[in-house]
Design an enzyme around this catalytic site. Structure first.
Site, PDB file in Angstrom:
ATOM      1  N   ASP A  34       0.809  -1.212   0.000  1.00 35.61           N
ATOM      2  CA  ASP A  34       0.000   0.000   0.000  1.00 35.61           C
ATOM      3  C   ASP A  34       0.847   1.268   0.000  1.00 35.61           C
ATOM      4  O   ASP A  34       0.542   2.228  -0.696  1.00 35.61           O
ATOM      5  CB  ASP A  34      -0.897   0.026   1.245  1.00 35.61           C
ATOM      6  CG  ASP A  34      -1.955  -1.053   1.181  1.00 35.61           C
ATOM      7  OD1 ASP A  34      -1.990  -1.777   0.159  1.00 35.61           O
ATOM      8  OD2 ASP A  34      -2.739  -1.171   2.144  1.00 35.61           O
ATOM      9  N   ALA A  35       1.912   1.246   0.818  1.00 40.87           N
ATOM     10  CA  ALA A  35       2.720   2.457   0.962  1.00 40.87           C
ATOM     11  C   ALA A  35       3.354   2.829  -0.379  1.00 40.87           C
ATOM     12  O   ALA A  35       3.460   4.007  -0.733  1.00 40.87           O
ATOM     13  CB  ALA A  35       3.799   2.251   2.012  1.00 40.87           C
ATOM     14  N   GLU A  36       3.735   1.802  -1.114  1.00 41.29           N
ATOM     15  CA  GLU A  36       4.349   2.025  -2.425  1.00 41.29           C
ATOM     16  C   GLU A  36       3.301   2.614  -3.380  1.00 41.29           C
ATOM     17  O   GLU A  36       3.568   3.541  -4.131  1.00 41.29           O
ATOM     18  CB  GLU A  36       4.858   0.668  -2.942  1.00 41.29           C
ATOM     19  CG  GLU A  36       5.744   0.747  -4.126  1.00 41.29           C
ATOM     20  CD  GLU A  36       7.110   1.332  -3.775  1.00 41.29           C
ATOM     21  OE1 GLU A  36       7.766   1.814  -4.692  1.00 41.29           O
ATOM     22  OE2 GLU A  36       7.486   1.316  -2.582  1.00 41.29           O
ATOM     23  N   ASP A  38       0.691   4.325  -2.519  1.00 36.92           N
ATOM     24  CA  ASP A  38       0.419   5.701  -2.105  1.00 36.92           C
ATOM     25  C   ASP A  38       1.476   6.664  -2.636  1.00 36.92           C
ATOM     26  O   ASP A  38       1.178   7.780  -3.042  1.00 36.92           O
ATOM     27  CB  ASP A  38       0.362   5.790  -0.572  1.00 36.92           C
ATOM     28  CG  ASP A  38      -0.853   5.048  -0.019  1.00 36.92           C
ATOM     29  OD1 ASP A  38      -1.767   4.744  -0.815  1.00 36.92           O
ATOM     30  OD2 ASP A  38      -0.874   4.764   1.195  1.00 36.92           O
ATOM     31  N   LEU A  84     -10.782   9.485   4.662  1.00 32.64           N
ATOM     32  CA  LEU A  84     -10.146  10.259   5.727  1.00 32.64           C
ATOM     33  C   LEU A  84      -8.820  10.802   5.222  1.00 32.64           C
ATOM     34  O   LEU A  84      -8.145  10.154   4.427  1.00 32.64           O
ATOM     35  CB  LEU A  84      -9.855   9.361   6.932  1.00 32.64           C
ATOM     36  CG  LEU A  84     -11.042   8.829   7.725  1.00 32.64           C
ATOM     37  CD1 LEU A  84     -10.584   7.711   8.653  1.00 32.64           C
ATOM     38  CD2 LEU A  84     -11.677   9.951   8.521  1.00 32.64           C
ATOM     39  N   LYS A 117      -8.023   2.286  13.677  1.00 28.60           N
ATOM     40  CA  LYS A 117      -8.338   2.270  12.244  1.00 28.60           C
ATOM     41  C   LYS A 117      -8.239   0.826  11.774  1.00 28.60           C
ATOM     42  O   LYS A 117      -7.157   0.259  11.660  1.00 28.60           O
ATOM     43  CB  LYS A 117      -7.365   3.149  11.464  1.00 28.60           C
ATOM     44  CG  LYS A 117      -7.763   3.268   9.996  1.00 28.60           C
ATOM     45  CD  LYS A 117      -7.006   4.381   9.298  1.00 28.60           C
ATOM     46  CE  LYS A 117      -7.599   4.710   7.931  1.00 28.60           C
ATOM     47  NZ  LYS A 117      -7.711   3.592   7.023  1.00 28.60           N
ATOM     48  N   CYS A 414      30.593 -25.986   7.596  1.00 32.28           N
ATOM     49  CA  CYS A 414      31.489 -27.090   7.923  1.00 32.28           C
ATOM     50  C   CYS A 414      31.566 -28.160   6.835  1.00 32.28           C
ATOM     51  O   CYS A 414      32.353 -29.087   6.937  1.00 32.28           O
ATOM     52  CB  CYS A 414      31.091 -27.731   9.252  1.00 32.28           C
ATOM     53  SG  CYS A 414      29.578 -28.707   9.126  1.00 32.28           S
ATOM     54  N   CYS A 435      30.375 -28.700  13.694  1.00 31.94           N
ATOM     55  CA  CYS A 435      30.112 -27.509  12.875  1.00 31.94           C
ATOM     56  C   CYS A 435      30.300 -26.259  13.731  1.00 31.94           C
ATOM     57  O   CYS A 435      29.642 -26.088  14.756  1.00 31.94           O
ATOM     58  CB  CYS A 435      28.676 -27.564  12.346  1.00 31.94           C
ATOM     59  SG  CYS A 435      28.211 -26.102  11.413  1.00 31.94           S
TER      60      CYS A 435
HETATM   61  S1  IVH Z   1     -14.466   7.023   9.677  1.00 32.17           S
HETATM   62  C1  IVH Z   1     -15.818  10.302   6.574  1.00 32.17           C
HETATM   63  N1  IVH Z   1     -13.403   5.336  11.350  1.00 32.17           N
HETATM   64  O1  IVH Z   1     -10.777   4.183   6.664  1.00 32.17           O
HETATM   65  C2  IVH Z   1     -14.896   9.189   6.817  1.00 32.17           C
HETATM   66  N2  IVH Z   1     -13.014   5.008   9.036  1.00 32.17           N
HETATM   67  O2  IVH Z   1      -9.956   6.446   4.817  1.00 32.17           O
HETATM   68  C3  IVH Z   1     -15.541   8.093   7.577  1.00 32.17           C
HETATM   69  N3  IVH Z   1     -11.648   3.034   8.548  1.00 32.17           N
HETATM   70  O3  IVH Z   1     -13.162   3.854   4.150  1.00 32.17           O
HETATM   71  C4  IVH Z   1     -14.595   7.053   7.947  1.00 32.17           C
HETATM   72  N4  IVH Z   1     -11.384   2.377  10.622  1.00 32.17           N
HETATM   73  O4  IVH Z   1     -12.779   1.845   5.605  1.00 32.17           O
HETATM   74  C5  IVH Z   1     -13.535   5.679  10.062  1.00 32.17           C
HETATM   75  N5  IVH Z   1     -12.538   3.907  12.974  1.00 32.17           N
HETATM   76  C6  IVH Z   1     -12.690   4.251  11.682  1.00 32.17           C
HETATM   77  C7  IVH Z   1     -12.120   3.510  10.639  1.00 32.17           C
HETATM   78  C8  IVH Z   1     -12.297   3.923   9.317  1.00 32.17           C
HETATM   79  C9  IVH Z   1     -11.113   2.121   9.361  1.00 32.17           C
HETATM   80  C10 IVH Z   1     -11.475   3.043   7.079  1.00 32.17           C
HETATM   81  C11 IVH Z   1     -12.788   3.042   6.346  1.00 32.17           C
HETATM   82  C12 IVH Z   1     -12.735   4.199   5.414  1.00 32.17           C
HETATM   83  C13 IVH Z   1     -11.286   4.581   5.417  1.00 32.17           C
HETATM   84  C14 IVH Z   1     -11.187   6.077   5.281  1.00 32.17           C
END
Ligand code: IVH
EC number: 6.5.1.2
Length: 778
Positions: A34-36, A38, A84, A117, A414, A435
Site C-alpha cells: 500500500d505504501a508504495e 500511495d 479520511l 483504524k 562445515c 560444525c
Molecule cells: S471514519 C468520513 N473510522 O478508513 C470518513 N473510518 O480512509 C468516515 N476506517 O473507508 C470514515 N477504521 O474503511 C472511520 N474507525 C474508523 C475507521 C475507518 C477504518 C477506514 C474506512 C474508510 C477509510 C477512510
C-alpha cells in the site's frame, strides 16, 4: 524534465496504478505494498496538479475506490461514503489539532473521540424499522455493490436491532474484517485444498465478501465493527460520536472496546502510543488510529474539504511492508543445525527500522514464493517480529530470468551433509558440534541473559573465540585466562585491520578482559532451571526447564531420568520427553556436562524431588507413559490389577494371558523384543523405588496438612522451589494464586500484586524467617 517527459510519466503512472488497482480490488491479490502505491499516487497527483492538460480521463486520482463489479447490483449511497485524510508525523497531528481549534475558535483543548483504524473494508448497513434490509460496499464512495446476502452470514451483525423503538432508516457504517486467527485457519484450509492463499487478512476479507455463493462467505468467519453513521430518519442524531457508539451498543451492534474520549494534542498522542503498544497482541489488524471531533456540533461547524471531513484524521502507523530487491540468498546455521535461507536485501526502511536481511523460513517456503536473486520483493516487518519476504513482484523479474533457488546440499560452514528428514520442513546440517556455526550458536545460547547470563560475551567475541580454537565447548569458557582473551583480541584486530594505535604502541587495554573473566566466573551458580535451559536441549524452553527443576529438583537426577518419567510430568509431551532423554543419552553431551561441573559450574537452589511426584509415580501412569503402542492407561490398569508391576512386566515371557485384546498383547510382545527395552523397564522400576524412598512423607500426613501457602517475591536465602519443597515436606500445599482459601502468603523482596491481594483478604503474611519458624514449630 520536458513537457513530453511529464506527459509520458503521467501516462505510465496512470497505467501502472490502474493495473495495481485492478489487482487489488478485483482480484483481491495486491501486487505492491500500500505504501508504495500511495507514493506513486501522490507523485501522479502532484504531476496532474502542475500539468492538468496531461491528466487522463481514467486517471486513478479521479476515484476513491474501485468501480463496482458487474456481478453485483449497484447501490447508490444516500449519504456518500467519504475517506479520511492521513497523518504520519507528530507535526501532522499538531497541524490537525491546530486547524480544528482554529475552525472552532476554541480556547480550551478540543474533545476527540479516538478509535482504532481497522484494516478491513468499509460497509454500509441499512436498517429500516430495525430490520437489516441492505448492505453495500463503499465502491467509489457514491455507488457500491449490493452484498446483502453475504453480509447476512456475519454472525455478529444483528439482522434486527435490539430496540423497541428503531429509527425508520439507519445507515450504520463500519468495517468488515477477518480476525488474524480466522485468517491463518482459512489459509491453512486453502493450502490443503491446493487453492491460492491470501496475502493478508484484509484481502481475505475482501475476497470472502465478494463471493457469488454466500455459503463460501459463511465459511470464512468474517467480523464487523461499527464506527459511523450515514442517513438517519425517525430518530434524533446523537449529540456526540461517543454517544452514537453507545447507542449502537445498546442496539446489539458490535463496537470495538478500544475507543476512548481524549482531549487535545497530548490526549491524541497518548492514545496513539497506547494503541501502538497493544497492536501486536490485538486479534485483528489495524493500520493506525482515527481521531474525530467528538461533539456533533463541532463536526458540523468544521464540515468537509473536498472528499474528507475536516473534523477527522487517520493517524497511520509506519508501513509494515515495503518493496526492495534481493541481492543474494544465503543460509544461516542455527544452534540445532537448522538451515534457514535468508535473503540479503537492498536496505529499506520498513516497520520503523532499516532492514537488510529477511528470513525465507525454509526450503519449501522459498520454493512456494519462488524468490530468486535479483527479484523485487515485498518485505514485511511487523512489531518486533523478524522481517520476512512476503512475495515476489513477478512483473519486475529480470530477464533473462534468474535461476530458481536450491538449498545447498552441504553445510556452507562445515561442509557436512545437509539432511532433511521426512515430514520435516527444516533441513539440518548433520555436523553437530563439529560444525563451528552450531558451536557458536550453542555458546551464544548458553551465555544468554535468560540462561547463564554472561554479561559482555557478545557475538563477536564468541565468533573469534571459536574460530581461534580457544573455546570448543561451553566448559572451555571457564578455563579462559587473561592471556587467552588478549590473544583472541589481538588476532581479531589483526585480521580485521583494526589494531588500535595504542596497542600498536605497546599499550594493551585489559580492563574489558578482566570484566569479562569476572562475568564468566560470576555465572557459575545459576538457578537450576536456567542451567537446564542453557544446555540448549531441543524443545526445552524456559517453561519446560522450570517444570523439570520444580518437580525433580536435582541436576544429577534430571540428567539420568528416563523418557517415561518425564512424560508423566505436567506439560511435557512425548516429543519433548524423547528429546530430553535423547539429549542425555548422548555420551558427548554427558561429557560436556561433566566438564562443566568439573569447571566449578553448579546449579543453585537444588532440592529433593517435589512431594507432588509421588502421585505421578503411580505404576499405571508410568506404564502407559512407556510409549508402547496401544498400551493406554485403561490397559495398563488392567495389567496392574492383575499384579503386573513394572518389574513383573520386565520379566514376563508371554502377554496373552491377561485378557488384553490381541492387538495390545502383540504390541507389547514386539516392544519387549527390542534390545534394551526390558533393561529400560528394570531401570525405570528401580528409579521409581529410589525416588519413592527419597520423597518426603505422604503430604496428607504432615503437620501443615490442609494449609495452603502462596509464595511471592524473592526470599533472602531460599529459592521458591526450596521453600515450596519444605512446605510440602510437612504436608502443606503450595498454590500459585491468592484466594480466600489461602492460609499463608510467604513474601520476599519486590512482592507485587499477590501481596496486595493477601492484605486485602487479610491472609497471614510471613517473611522467610517467619516461614522457617513455622516449619520449625510444627
Ligand atoms: S471514519 C468520513 N473510522 O478508513 C470518513 N473510518 O480512509 C468516515 N476506517 O473507508 C470514515 N477504521 O474503511 C472511520 N474507525 C474508523 C475507521 C475507518 C477504518 C477506514 C474506512 C474508510 C477509510 C477512510
Amino acid at each position: 524534465m520536458t513537457e513530453v517527459d511529464y506527459k509520458a510519466r503521467i501516462e505510465s503512472l496512470s497505467a501502472e496504478l490502474n493495473k495495481h488497482l485492478h489487482a487489488y480490488h478485483v482480484e483481491d491479490a495486491p501486487t505492491i505494498p500500500d505504501a508504495e502505491y500511495d507514493k506513486l499516487f501522490v507523485e501522479l497527483q502532484k504531476l496532474e496538479e502542475a500539468h492538468p492538460q496531461f491528466a487522463l480521463p481514467d486517471s486513478p486520482t479521479k476515484r476513491v475506490g474501485a468501480a463496482p463489479l458487474p456481478q453485483f447490483d449497484q447501490v447508490t449511497h444516500t449519504v456518500p461514503m467519504l475517506s479520511l485524510n492521513n497523518g504520519f508525523t507528530d507535526e501532522d497531528i499538531e497541524n490537525f489539532d491546530r486547524r480544528v481549534r482554529e475552525g472552532l475558535d476554541a480556547v480550551a483543548a478540543v474533545e476527540y473521540a479516538a478509535e482504532v483504524k481497522y484494516d478491513g473494508l468499509a460497509i454500509n448497513l441499512r436498517y429500516e424499522n430495525g430490520l437489516l434490509v441492505q448492505a453495500a460496499t463503499r465502491g467509489d464512495g457514491y455507488t457500491g455493490e449490493d452484498v446483502t446476502a453475504n453480509i447476512r452470514t456475519i454472525r455478529t451483525i444483528p439482522l434486527r436491532l435490539l430496540t423497541a423503538t428503531p429509527p425508520a432508516v439507519l445507515d450504520v457504517r463500519g468495517e468488515v474484517l477477518m480476525f488474524k486467527s480466522d485468517f491463518e485457519a482459512m489459509n491453512a484450509r486453502q493450502r490443503e485444498a491446493g487453492q491460492k492463499e491470501f496475502v493478508n487478512p484484509r484481502n481475505a476479507a475482501a475476497g470472502s465478501l465478494r463471493q457469488l455463493d454466500s455459503r463460501i462467505t459463511a465459511s470464512r468467519n468474517l467480523s464487523f465493527f461499527a464506527y459511523g453513521v450515514g442517513a438517519l430518519e425517525g430518530a434524533e442524531m446523537p449529540l456526540s460520536h461517543s454517544a452514537l457508539l453507545d447507542w449502537y451498543r445498546t442496539m446489539g451492534l458490535p463496537v470495538a472496546k478500544e475507543g476512548a474520549v481524549v482531549r487535545g494534542y497530548d490526549g491524541l498522542m497518548a492514545y496513539y502510543k497506547q494503541i501502538g503498544e497493544a497492536r501486536p497482541t490485538m486479534p485483528y489488524e489495524i493500520d493506525g488510529v482515527v481521531y474525530k471531533a467528538n461533539l456533533l456540533q463541532d463536526q458540523r461547524t468544521l464540515g468537509f474539504v473536498s472528499r474528507a471531513p475536516r473534523f477527522a484524521l487517520a493517524h497511520k502507523f509506519p508501513a509494515e511492508e515495503a518493496l526492495t530487491t534481493v541481492l543474494a540468498i544465503e543460509v544461516q546455521v542455527g544452534r540445532t543445525g537448522a538451515i534457514t535461507p535468508v535473503a540479503r536485501l537492498a536496505s529499506v526502511f520498513v516497520g520503523g527500522v532499516n532492514v537488510t536481511n529477511a528470513t525465507l523460513h525454509n526450503e519449501d517456503e522459498v520454493r512456494r514464493k519462488d524468490v530468486r536473486i535479483g527479484d523485487t520483493v515485498i518485505v514485511r516487518r511487523a512489531g518486533d517480529v523478524i522481517p520476512e519476504v512476503l512475495s515476489v513482484v513477478l512483473e519486475r523479474r529480470l530477464s533473462p530470468e534468474p535461476e530458481a533457488y536450491v538449498l545447498p546440499k552441504t553445510c556452507p560452514v562445515c561442509g557436512s551433509h545437509v539432511v532433511r528428514e521426512e515430514g520435516e520442513a527444516i533441513a539440518r546440517c548433520s555436523g553437530g558440534l563439529f560444525c563451528s556455526a552450531q558451536r557458536k550458536e550453542a555458546i551464544r545460547h548458553f551465555a544468554g541473559r535468560r540462561m547463564m547470563d554472561i554479561e559482555g560475551l557478545g557475538d563477536r567475541y564468541i565468533d573469534n573465540l571459536v574460530e581461534h580454537g580457544q573455546v570448543q565447548r561451553v566448559a572451555d569458557l571457564y578455563a579462559l585466562k587473561l592471556e587467552d582473551l588478549l590473544e583472541m583480541k589481538r588476532l581479531a584486530d589483526e585480521r580485521e585491520g583494526t589494531t588500535p594505535e595504542t596497542v600498536a604502541q605497546g599499550k594493551i587495554a585489559t580492563k574489558w578482559a578482566d570484566n569479562l573473566l569476572e562475568a564468566i566466573a560470576a555465572s557459575k551458580n545459576p538457578p537450576l532451571e536456567r542451567m537446564l535451559f542453557a544446555l540448549g536441549i531441543r524443545h526445552v524452553g524456559e517453561s519446560t526447564a522450570k517444570t523439570l527443576a520444580e518437580w525433580l529438583g536435582r541436576f544429577d537426577l534430571i540428567r539420568r531420568v528416563p523418557a517415561a518419567l518425564l512424560r508423566v510430568l505436567p506439560d511435557i509431551g512425548g516429543i519433548v520427553a524423547e528429546s530430553i532423554a535423547d539429549f542425555f543419552a548422548e555420551p558427548k553431551n554427558q561429557e560436556a556436562i561433566d566438564a562443566l561441573l568439573a569447571a566449578g559450574v553448579a546449579p543453585a537452589g537444588e532440592h529433593p524431588p517435589s512431594a507432588k511426584l509421588r502421585e505421578k509415580l503411580d505404576t499405571v501412569k508410568l506404564m502407559a507413559a512407556l510409549g508402547i503402542p496401544k498400551l493406554t492407561e485403561p490397559r495398563s490398569k488392567q495389567l496392574v490389577e492383575q499384579e503386573v508391576t513394572l518389574e513383573v512386566l520386565a520379566h514376563l515371557p508371554v502377554f496373552t494371558v491377561f485378557g488384553l485384546p490381541a492387538g495390545v498383547a502383540e504390541a507389547l510382545e514386539t516392544w519387549m523384543a527390542e534390545p534394551g527395552h526390558r533393561e529400560q523397564l528394570i531401570a525405570l522400576d528401580q528409579l521409581r523405588k529410589d525416588l519413592l524412598a527419597q520423597l518426603p512423607e505422604q503430604a496428607a500426613e504432615g503437620p501443615l496438612t490442609g494449609k495452603t501457602f502462596v509464595l511471592t517475591g524473592t526470599l533472602p536465602n531460599l529459592s521458591r522451589d526450596q521453600a515450596g519443597a519444605m512446605i510440602e515436606a510437612q504436608g502443606g500445599k503450595v498454590s500459585g494464586s491468592v484466594s480466600k482459601k489461602t492460609h499463608y502468603l510467604v513474601a520476599g523482596a519486590d512482592a507485587g500484586s499477590k501481596l496486595a491481594k493477601a492484605q486485602e483478604l487479610e491472609v497471614t503474611i510471613l517473611d522467610e524467617a517467619g516461614l522457617l519458624a513455622l516449619l520449625e514449630a510444627s
